[in-house]
Design an enzyme around this catalytic site. Structure first.
Site, PDB file in Angstrom:
ATOM      1  N   HIS A 239       2.752  10.332  -6.384  1.00 18.72           N
ATOM      2  CA  HIS A 239       2.929  10.549  -4.948  1.00 18.72           C
ATOM      3  C   HIS A 239       2.481  11.946  -4.544  1.00 18.72           C
ATOM      4  O   HIS A 239       2.864  12.427  -3.473  1.00 18.72           O
ATOM      5  CB  HIS A 239       4.399  10.353  -4.540  1.00 18.72           C
ATOM      6  CG  HIS A 239       4.915   8.979  -4.788  1.00 18.72           C
ATOM      7  ND1 HIS A 239       5.361   8.566  -6.021  1.00 18.72           N
ATOM      8  CD2 HIS A 239       5.041   7.903  -3.967  1.00 18.72           C
ATOM      9  CE1 HIS A 239       5.749   7.301  -5.948  1.00 18.72           C
ATOM     10  NE2 HIS A 239       5.562   6.871  -4.712  1.00 18.72           N
TER      11      HIS A 239
ATOM     12  N   GLU B  84      -4.380  -2.714  -1.432  1.00 21.85           N
ATOM     13  CA  GLU B  84      -5.253  -1.619  -0.983  1.00 21.85           C
ATOM     14  C   GLU B  84      -6.700  -2.059  -0.826  1.00 21.85           C
ATOM     15  O   GLU B  84      -7.402  -1.596   0.073  1.00 21.85           O
ATOM     16  CB  GLU B  84      -5.154  -0.431  -1.949  1.00 21.85           C
ATOM     17  CG  GLU B  84      -3.858   0.337  -1.885  1.00 21.85           C
ATOM     18  CD  GLU B  84      -2.747  -0.281  -2.724  1.00 21.85           C
ATOM     19  OE1 GLU B  84      -1.613   0.239  -2.685  1.00 21.85           O
ATOM     20  OE2 GLU B  84      -3.014  -1.282  -3.422  1.00 21.85           O
TER      21      GLU B  84
END
Length: 689
Positions: A484, A415
């Site tokens: 999530h 990321e």
């Protein structure tokens, strides 16, 4: 990889080069001495290159105007060798208004430059090691432009990334090296090793030096050199640059250097270094070494003395001139937070006649496809967005097949690299669209988002805004669980210098996606995965007629999703999934609830918000986030301050429970989150107030 010797000490041209390097070295050392002698005047913290001059000057002299450079905060000798003047450096040291790099906003030797005849230098932060990812992103951009026939030069650019050995232990350096080797990028990592990381010695901090560490990256060529020896440094850098320029592959140069000065002006060497250590480093001083070599090479002693005198005189004159330069105008302090965007008005057809409805995920897919068709400089990358899967939500399906693996491709789980590389890509003219797979996983990229991307436009006085579009699926539904389902907007909004969109329907998503791409500033597009296919009951209106390809929606313009006449009424301010909770609840109070969909969270349509609140006198703020310390709680305070005289009740805020994460069990998830029923209760209480 061995450095080839291509010059001889008795060669006239090389003797001239040696004398030029010596003059620059004298300037650099005179600058350091001048700063030390004027500590009260040179009040802002700074580092100098004392001890590092040989390797830096060698690198600076060899770079060409078509190259790219990412220096670090000790590289003033490199800047001098590239052609920057002492006056330019001193103006930044003193934080003057004429500072050509940051207009008085950043530290000494934090350059940025688009000056003709010099390599391009984007924004430089002080975060050690953080420059390595953006620099690698520049090499990624050079490679893409070169392979696509878009490079606007017939030369072969290289990227030079300079860093200290202590920063090599940063994990983000590993991400960058991994990507550079994997893709075969044209970049040189110049590691200057002075055996100190402030007060931490090499043997305390690392098990190996950068040269040894680099051996673990298969395909990364390595050079080890005495960075205090100018001749050896010049030949090493000549070899490294020549290799990268011809082979288009990465190389790491490990240059051992002494540290003669302080870590910074605020951290004095005598506080933590022994007399023996200081003496050891002084014995490798590159200045007397180069002077002795000049004499050995047959350079006239009078020419050497002349170079020394000229350097001292130039520094004295430039220091006095910079000292008398004007301070920055305080009225400019808010300038250059963002570069002006060309998208200021809604354009194109939002709902073309005869058009079919489309779900949000497809509207986004089509927007990216249309942009990539029109703009060959656009690329898309991230985790799982490539040919095999096309995104875990199929939001990039078929794009790799249509545009090729060189424009749409997967990355590793990196990321920090995904986000930070866009700063370098933007500097080369490539327009990246990148994806972070879930909002919960964006945090490893925060170093880059905060230190590099968000500050770039401001700290370069508008020279290097970072054009990037970062897509992030967010939100909870259907048992997504604690990793999530996160809502991250308040965390993002605490970072100044980025724009944030949060559309609630397909038309808005497509229009904002186009605006974000054309915006020269960093944009994060938050996309609620529960709205992607309108599978959540009550969210069918997230499907809309698909706008025309030329449709574009400016940031900072909210919309009234449900209107109501003023009277016994309330205004609801919300976004994303909140629009649908609010609409479902408002059905119980026909004609009494007006709903504003913010669409973008920064910039924010404050005019529409305040107009709505003043119209109805009662206001409910609805968010999916945990309420405490949230964006909506902050907005409640602003509304109370701006609309106090118009309020007939306290501003109400409804959001998720203040829990550390969204629980996996669906019933627990529903208990934590807002629902239409909970919003209905809030509306009833506010209407009855």
């Amino acid at each position: 990889m061995e450095a080839s010797i291509t010059h001889h000490v008795h060669d006239t041209a090389f003797r001239g080069l040696l004398l030029q390097a010596y003059r620059i070295m004298c300037i650099a050392r005179s600058l350091a001495d001048k700063y030390e002698a004027n500590r009260s005047t040179c009040q802002y913290v700074h580092s100098t290159s004392s001890g590092h001059e040989a390797i830096q000057i060698a690198a600076g002299l060899l770079l060409q105007p078509w190259d790219y450079v990412s220096p670090y905060y000790r590289d003033d000798s490199m800047l001098l060798a590239m052609g920057f003047t002492p006056r330019e450096l001193i103006l930044q040291l003193l934080a003057k208004g004429e500072d050509p790099f940051s207009a008085g906003r950043s530290y000494y030797s934090h350059p940025c430059s688009r000056q003709p005849g010099k390599p391009l230098i984007p924004h430089q932060s002080s975060a050690t090691g953080m420059q390595v990812i953006p620099a690698t992103g520049m090499a990624q951009g050079v490679q893409y432009l070169e392979e696509s026939g878009l490079l606007q030069t017939t030369e072969k650019p290289v990227v030079l990334c300079s860093l200290g050995d202590g920063s090599v232990t940063e994990g983000e350096v590993s991400e960058a090296l991994q990507f550079a080797v994997l893709k075969g990028l044209p970049i040189i990592y110049l590691v200057q090793d002075n055996e100190w990381g402030i007060s931490v010695s090499a043997d305390e901090a690392r098990a190996m030096d950068a040269y040894e560490y680099a051996a673990g990256f298969k395909g990364l060529e390595r050079i080890r050199v005495d960075g205090s020896d100018f001749e050896a440094s010049y030949h090493a850098m000549e070899s490294a640059i020549g290799y990268v320029r011809s082979m288009r592959k990465p190389v790491l140069v490990h240059a051992a250097t002494p540290l003669l000065g302080h870590h910074t002006s605020g951290v004095r060497r005598e506080w933590y270094r022994s007399a023996e250590d200081l003496e050891k480093h002084a014995s490798r001083d590159p200045l007397p070494r180069l002077k002795a070599f000049l004499l050995q090479a047959g350079v006239d002693f009078l020419d050497i003395e002349k170079a020394e005198a000229e350097a001292l005189s130039l520094v004295d004159d430039d220091f006095d001139d910079a000292l008398n330069s004007a301070e920055p105008d305080p009225s400019t302090v808010q300038d250059h937070v963002f570069a002006p965007t060309p998208v200021t008005e809604e354009r194109g057809e939002r709902a073309p006649a005869g058009g079919g409805k489309v779900v949000m995920v497809d509207a986004a897919l089509h927007a990216i496809e249309e942009l990539m068709q029109e703009h060959p400089e656009a690329i898309l990358f991230g985790q799982d967005v490539g040919r095999r899967l096309g995104g875990v939500f199929r939001e990039a399906a078929t794009l790799a097949e249509k545009f090729g693996d060189h424009r749409v491709y997967n990355t590793a789980i990196q990321e920090a690299y995904i986000i930070g590389s866009t700063a370098g890509l933007s500097a080369t003219g490539v327009k990246p669209v990148v994806e972070v797979q879930f909002g919960d996983y964006i945090y490893p990229g925060f170093n880059q988002l905060v230190s590099e991307i968000s500050k770039s436009c401001y700290l370069t006085a508008g020279r290097f805004p970072v054009q990037t579009l970062i897509r992030v699926p967010v939100g909870a539904y259907g048992g997504g669980g604690p990793y999530h389902s996160g809502s991250i907007e308040s965390t993002l909004l605490s970072i100044k210098g980025i724009k944030i969109a949060y559309p609630s329907n397909a038309a808005d998503l497509k229009g904002l996606m186009k605006a974000a791409f054309h915006d020269p500033n960093p944009v994060i597009m938050l996309e609620h995965k529960g709205l992607y296919w309108s599978k959540v009951p009550g969210t069918q209106e997230a499907m809309t007629i698909e706008p025309s390809p030329d449709y574009i929606l400016p940031f900072g313009k909210g919309r009234v999703a449900l209107s109501a006449e003023a009277g016994d009424s309330i205004g609801v301010i919300t976004y994303g999934m909140g629009v649908y909770w609010a609409k479902a609840a408002a059905a119980k109070f026909p004609g009494r609830v007006e709903i504003v969909d913010l669409r973008t969270l920064h910039p924010l349509d404050e005019e529409l918000i305040y107009t709505t609140v003043r119209k109805h006198g009662k206001c409910l703020l609805l968010t999916e986030e945990q309420v405490s310390h949230s964006f909506m709680m902050s907005l409640a305070g602003k509304i109370s301050a701006e609309c106090f005289r118009y309020l007939d009740a306290p501003v109400m805020t409804i959001g998720a429970m203040d829990l550390p994460a969204v629980p996996l069990n669906k019933r627990l998830e529903q208990e934590m989150l807002p629902t239409a029923g909970k919003v209905e209760q809030g509306m009833a209480a506010l209407l009855a107030f």
